[in-house]
Design an enzyme around this catalytic site. Structure first.
Site, PDB file in Angstrom:
ATOM      1  N   ARG A 115     -10.777 -62.961 -40.861  1.00 60.40           N
ATOM      2  CA  ARG A 115     -10.120 -63.537 -42.046  1.00 60.40           C
ATOM      3  C   ARG A 115     -10.480 -62.824 -43.350  1.00 60.40           C
ATOM      4  NH1 ARG A 115     -10.919 -68.616 -39.403  1.00 60.40           N
ATOM      5  NH2 ARG A 115      -8.947 -69.184 -38.400  1.00 60.40           N
ATOM      6  N   LYS A 137      -2.138 -52.889 -52.241  1.00 55.11           N
ATOM      7  CA  LYS A 137      -1.188 -52.997 -51.110  1.00 55.11           C
ATOM      8  C   LYS A 137      -1.827 -52.362 -49.877  1.00 55.11           C
ATOM      9  CE  LYS A 137       3.366 -53.024 -53.316  1.00 55.11           C
ATOM     10  NZ  LYS A 137       4.642 -52.298 -53.454  1.00 55.11           N
ATOM     11  N   GLU A 179       4.316 -38.608 -56.549  1.00 59.83           N
ATOM     12  CA  GLU A 179       4.029 -39.904 -57.172  1.00 59.83           C
ATOM     13  C   GLU A 179       3.644 -39.716 -58.646  1.00 59.83           C
ATOM     14  OE1 GLU A 179       4.887 -42.536 -55.679  1.00 59.83           O
ATOM     15  OE2 GLU A 179       4.500 -42.410 -53.523  1.00 59.83           O
ATOM     16  N   LYS A 217      -0.143 -46.422 -63.113  1.00 65.93           N
ATOM     17  CA  LYS A 217      -0.046 -47.381 -62.009  1.00 65.93           C
ATOM     18  C   LYS A 217      -0.937 -48.591 -62.285  1.00 65.93           C
ATOM     19  CE  LYS A 217      -0.250 -48.561 -57.267  1.00 65.93           C
ATOM     20  NZ  LYS A 217      -0.114 -48.246 -55.886  1.00 65.93           N
ATOM     21  N   GLU A 227       3.856 -58.042 -57.524  1.00 68.55           N
ATOM     22  CA  GLU A 227       5.220 -57.514 -57.544  1.00 68.55           C
ATOM     23  C   GLU A 227       6.284 -58.589 -57.722  1.00 68.55           C
ATOM     24  OE1 GLU A 227       5.693 -53.798 -55.213  1.00 68.55           O
ATOM     25  OE2 GLU A 227       7.584 -54.688 -54.527  1.00 68.55           O
ATOM     26  N   ARG A 231       6.220 -54.730 -61.484  1.00 62.62           N
ATOM     27  CA  ARG A 231       5.609 -53.783 -60.543  1.00 62.62           C
ATOM     28  C   ARG A 231       6.655 -53.058 -59.693  1.00 62.62           C
ATOM     29  NH1 ARG A 231       0.263 -54.236 -56.615  1.00 62.62           N
ATOM     30  NH2 ARG A 231       0.651 -52.233 -55.631  1.00 62.62           N
ATOM     31  N   ASN A 235       8.354 -48.673 -57.371  1.00 62.53           N
ATOM     32  CA  ASN A 235       9.119 -48.339 -56.156  1.00 62.53           C
ATOM     33  C   ASN A 235      10.255 -47.369 -56.449  1.00 62.53           C
ATOM     34  OD1 ASN A 235       7.566 -50.095 -54.584  1.00 62.53           O
ATOM     35  ND2 ASN A 235       8.841 -51.845 -55.180  1.00 62.53           N
ATOM     36  N   HIS A 238      11.679 -44.996 -53.862  1.00 64.52           N
ATOM     37  CA  HIS A 238      11.172 -45.413 -52.549  1.00 64.52           C
ATOM     38  C   HIS A 238      12.193 -46.153 -51.694  1.00 64.52           C
ATOM     39  CE1 HIS A 238       7.413 -44.207 -54.356  1.00 64.52           C
ATOM     40  NE2 HIS A 238       6.739 -44.459 -53.248  1.00 64.52           N
ATOM     41  N   HIS A 242      11.874 -44.198 -48.530  1.00 62.45           N
ATOM     42  CA  HIS A 242      11.282 -44.803 -47.327  1.00 62.45           C
ATOM     43  C   HIS A 242      12.188 -44.671 -46.103  1.00 62.45           C
ATOM     44  CE1 HIS A 242       7.880 -47.565 -49.037  1.00 62.45           C
ATOM     45  NE2 HIS A 242       7.499 -46.328 -48.836  1.00 62.45           N
ATOM     46  N   HIS A 256       5.060 -38.069 -47.266  1.00 62.10           N
ATOM     47  CA  HIS A 256       5.529 -39.218 -48.044  1.00 62.10           C
ATOM     48  C   HIS A 256       6.118 -38.729 -49.376  1.00 62.10           C
ATOM     49  CE1 HIS A 256       5.532 -43.381 -49.502  1.00 62.10           C
ATOM     50  NE2 HIS A 256       4.992 -42.944 -50.621  1.00 62.10           N
TER      51      HIS A 256
HETATM   52  N1  NAD Z   1      -0.637 -48.816 -50.814  1.00 66.51           N
HETATM   53  C1  NAD Z   1       0.139 -48.237 -51.687  1.00 66.51           C
HETATM   54  O1  NAD Z   1       0.341 -48.711 -52.794  1.00 66.51           O
HETATM   55  C2  NAD Z   1       0.769 -46.917 -51.325  1.00 66.51           C
HETATM   56  C3  NAD Z   1       1.384 -46.149 -52.321  1.00 66.51           C
HETATM   57  C4  NAD Z   1       1.912 -44.918 -51.966  1.00 66.51           C
HETATM   58  C5  NAD Z   1       1.852 -44.478 -50.666  1.00 66.51           C
HETATM   59  N2  NAD Z   1       1.269 -45.272 -49.734  1.00 66.51           N
HETATM   60  C6  NAD Z   1       1.165 -44.796 -48.342  1.00 66.51           C
HETATM   61  O2  NAD Z   1       0.332 -43.654 -48.308  1.00 66.51           O
HETATM   62  C7  NAD Z   1       0.687 -42.874 -47.172  1.00 66.51           C
HETATM   63  C8  NAD Z   1       0.751 -41.426 -47.582  1.00 66.51           C
HETATM   64  O3  NAD Z   1      -0.516 -41.015 -48.033  1.00 66.51           O
HETATM   65  P1  NAD Z   1      -0.998 -39.512 -47.850  1.00 66.51           P
HETATM   66  O4  NAD Z   1       0.034 -38.618 -48.354  1.00 66.51           O
HETATM   67  O5  NAD Z   1      -2.348 -39.419 -48.393  1.00 66.51           O
HETATM   68  O6  NAD Z   1      -0.962 -39.348 -46.262  1.00 66.51           O
HETATM   69  P2  NAD Z   1      -2.122 -39.163 -45.171  1.00 66.51           P
HETATM   70  O7  NAD Z   1      -3.155 -40.197 -45.288  1.00 66.51           O
HETATM   71  O8  NAD Z   1      -1.416 -39.024 -43.876  1.00 66.51           O
HETATM   72  O9  NAD Z   1      -2.792 -37.782 -45.574  1.00 66.51           O
HETATM   73  C9  NAD Z   1      -2.054 -36.604 -45.463  1.00 66.51           C
HETATM   74  C10 NAD Z   1      -2.784 -35.584 -44.579  1.00 66.51           C
HETATM   75  O10 NAD Z   1      -3.859 -35.035 -45.327  1.00 66.51           O
HETATM   76  C11 NAD Z   1      -5.068 -35.135 -44.571  1.00 66.51           C
HETATM   77  N3  NAD Z   1      -6.146 -35.248 -45.548  1.00 66.51           N
HETATM   78  C12 NAD Z   1      -6.399 -36.276 -46.390  1.00 66.51           C
HETATM   79  N4  NAD Z   1      -7.411 -35.955 -47.211  1.00 66.51           N
HETATM   80  C13 NAD Z   1      -7.807 -34.706 -46.862  1.00 66.51           C
HETATM   81  C14 NAD Z   1      -8.787 -33.814 -47.367  1.00 66.51           C
HETATM   82  N5  NAD Z   1      -9.557 -34.122 -48.425  1.00 66.51           N
HETATM   83  N6  NAD Z   1      -8.929 -32.609 -46.763  1.00 66.51           N
HETATM   84  C15 NAD Z   1      -8.131 -32.241 -45.716  1.00 66.51           C
HETATM   85  N7  NAD Z   1      -7.170 -33.041 -45.226  1.00 66.51           N
HETATM   86  C16 NAD Z   1      -7.011 -34.255 -45.795  1.00 66.51           C
HETATM   87  C17 NAD Z   1      -4.869 -36.327 -43.681  1.00 66.51           C
HETATM   88  O11 NAD Z   1      -5.712 -36.273 -42.575  1.00 66.51           O
HETATM   89  C18 NAD Z   1      -3.399 -36.171 -43.313  1.00 66.51           C
HETATM   90  O12 NAD Z   1      -3.269 -35.236 -42.273  1.00 66.51           O
HETATM   91  C19 NAD Z   1       1.996 -43.403 -46.667  1.00 66.51           C
HETATM   92  O13 NAD Z   1       1.756 -44.120 -45.482  1.00 66.51           O
HETATM   93  C20 NAD Z   1       2.454 -44.340 -47.761  1.00 66.51           C
HETATM   94  O14 NAD Z   1       3.247 -45.391 -47.275  1.00 66.51           O
HETATM   95  C21 NAD Z   1       0.727 -46.465 -50.025  1.00 66.51           C
END
Ligand code: NAD
Length: 358
Positions: A115, A137, A179, A217, A227, A231, A235, A238, A242, A256
């Site tokens: 929980r 999120k 972003e 942000k 949101e 907020r 998006n 997105h 998405h 992404h």
């Molecule tokens: N929660 C939120 O508000 C929010 C906002 C935007 C995006 N997201 C989510 O975030 C995700 C995308 O994030 P992302 O682009 O970081 O993707 P990711 O976590 O898949 O990272 C991208 C790649 O980089 C590698 N990586 C990360 N840090 C590294 C480092 N320091 N050195 C070498 N490799 C490294 C990872 O292993 C992966 O292969 C999506 O799932 C998206 O939906 C969430």
């Protein structure tokens, strides 16, 4: 070190070695600590932390398979089973070390296990630094539907240290810039221009620009954490982004940021079609973004599949597809209804452009 209060938690930007992370670990000295990482961050980022913090010497390291295609409930369930094997209690601590996939999944794992337990985010990708690790999120995908399952829950603290960017691949670095472009588009022409200029030297990111982007942000989320209204402007890009990202999960994949980049151009196009954004500003946005994030060749069947995915978007209400639109660079508004037909048209517009170009 730059410290910001983000709702109720600490958000620190700069060298983690100068941050409050050590004292936070002291506070948790008598509990178990689990580091959630992935294939890449376990190799490139976790050793740096373990070698610098005695408080992590005994931590168990969970390594998730890297990549968006693994952001699933099945993997989360495996981790919950592992945490049970480790005898983790609700007063123990999870430390997420990774990109947005790790911070989204690790946050969700912590938020539901027994929980809810405390977690810390140490983002290691640019995208996670400027966006995913902050704002509360958390969640996972469900088949092709992005972030369909999740909860809002803030971490105990977020430590953003650009040192981790040195091992990030260039396409992943660019993904984070998408972003940052979005933050410029919804906030100010000045920030948008600065980010676009920075794209010429992506590996020389100024700390001040990083902070400015994070602040956009953070300020929006502070005013509207769940949101209910404002907020939603975060998006922008997105709604369409998405569905492209979700669709591409079934094939070669797409970062992404790349999907959001295309989504922003398409949603800017709709903004102009609907008499909001000027043609001139649209052209500026289109050329700046497509230069970095080109539109792949989609077939008519692909386009049909993607528009079908739109009908299940989380932001929809009463069966209507809702989207953010730009009034101008620096001003975004939300809850605009768009039709499947309009989205199909914008996809076809870019498909035809590609045919003309070839
Ligand atoms: N929660 C939120 O508000 C929010 C906002 C935007 C995006 N997201 C989510 O975030 C995700 C995308 O994030 P992302 O682009 O970081 O993707 P990711 O976590 O898949 O990272 C991208 C790649 O980089 C590698 N990586 C990360 N840090 C590294 C480092 N320091 N050195 C070498 N490799 C490294 C990872 O292993 C992966 O292969 C999506 O799932 C998206 O939906 C969430």
């Amino acid at each position: 070190m730059h410290s910001i209060i983000a709702n109720d938690y600490e958000l620190e930007i700069g060298s983690i070695l100068d941050s409050s992370f050590a004292s936070l670990l002291d506070k948790y000295s008598d509990v178990k600590k689990i580091i959630v990482s992935d294939d890449n961050t376990s190799e490139h980022c976790v050793p740096f932390l373990i070698s610098n913090y005695d408080g992590l010497a005994e931590a168990e390291v969970v390594i998730l398979p890297a990549g968006e295609e693994n952001k699933s409930l099945a993997i989360v369930a495996n981790v919950w089973e592992l945490l049970t094997e480790y005898g983790l209690g609700r007063h123990d601590l999870i430390i997420n070390v990774g990109g947005g996939v790790v911070t989204d999944m690790g946050g969700f794992i912590a938020s539901c296990y027994k929980r809810g337990m405390q977690f810390i985010n140490i983002p290691t990708s640019l995208l996670s630094m400027v966006d995913a690790s902050i704002g509360g999120k958390t969640g996972v995908n469900l088949d092709h539907y992005k972030n369909q399952i999740g909860v809002f829950n803030d971490p105990e603290a977020v430590y953003i240290d650009p040192i981790f960017l040195s091992t990030l691949e260039s396409n992943e670095l660019l993904s984070g810039y998408a972003e940052m472009i979005k933050h410029g588009l919804i906030h100010s022409t000045d920030l948008f221009n600065k980010v676009i200029e920075q794209l010429d030297i992506p590996f020389e990111l100024e700390l001040e620009l990083l902070k400015e982007s994070i602040q956009v942000k953070n300020e929006v989320v502070k005013r509207d954490p769940l949101e209910g209204g404002e907020r939603k402007i975060l998006n922008f890009g997105h709604t369409i982004g998405h569905v492209i990202e979700g669709f591409m999960l079934g094939s070669e994949g797409m970062t992404h940021g790349h999907a959001v980049g295309i989504g922003m151009v398409f949603e800017a196009y709709l903004s102009t079609k609907k008499g909001k954004l000027s043609q001139e500003e649209f052209k500026t946005i289109e050329s700046a973004i497509l230069d970095v994030f080109p539109v792949p060749t989609f077939s008519n069947d692909d386009i049909q599949s993607m528009t079908a995915l739109l009908t299940n978007d989380k932001k929809n209400k009463g069966g209507k597809i809702l989207c953010c639109l730009l009034e101008k660079i620096g001003e975004c508004t939300f809850d605009h209804e768009i039709s499947e037909q309009e989205v199909t048209e914008v996809f076809l517009h870019y498909k035809n452009q590609q045919i003309n170009l070839n």
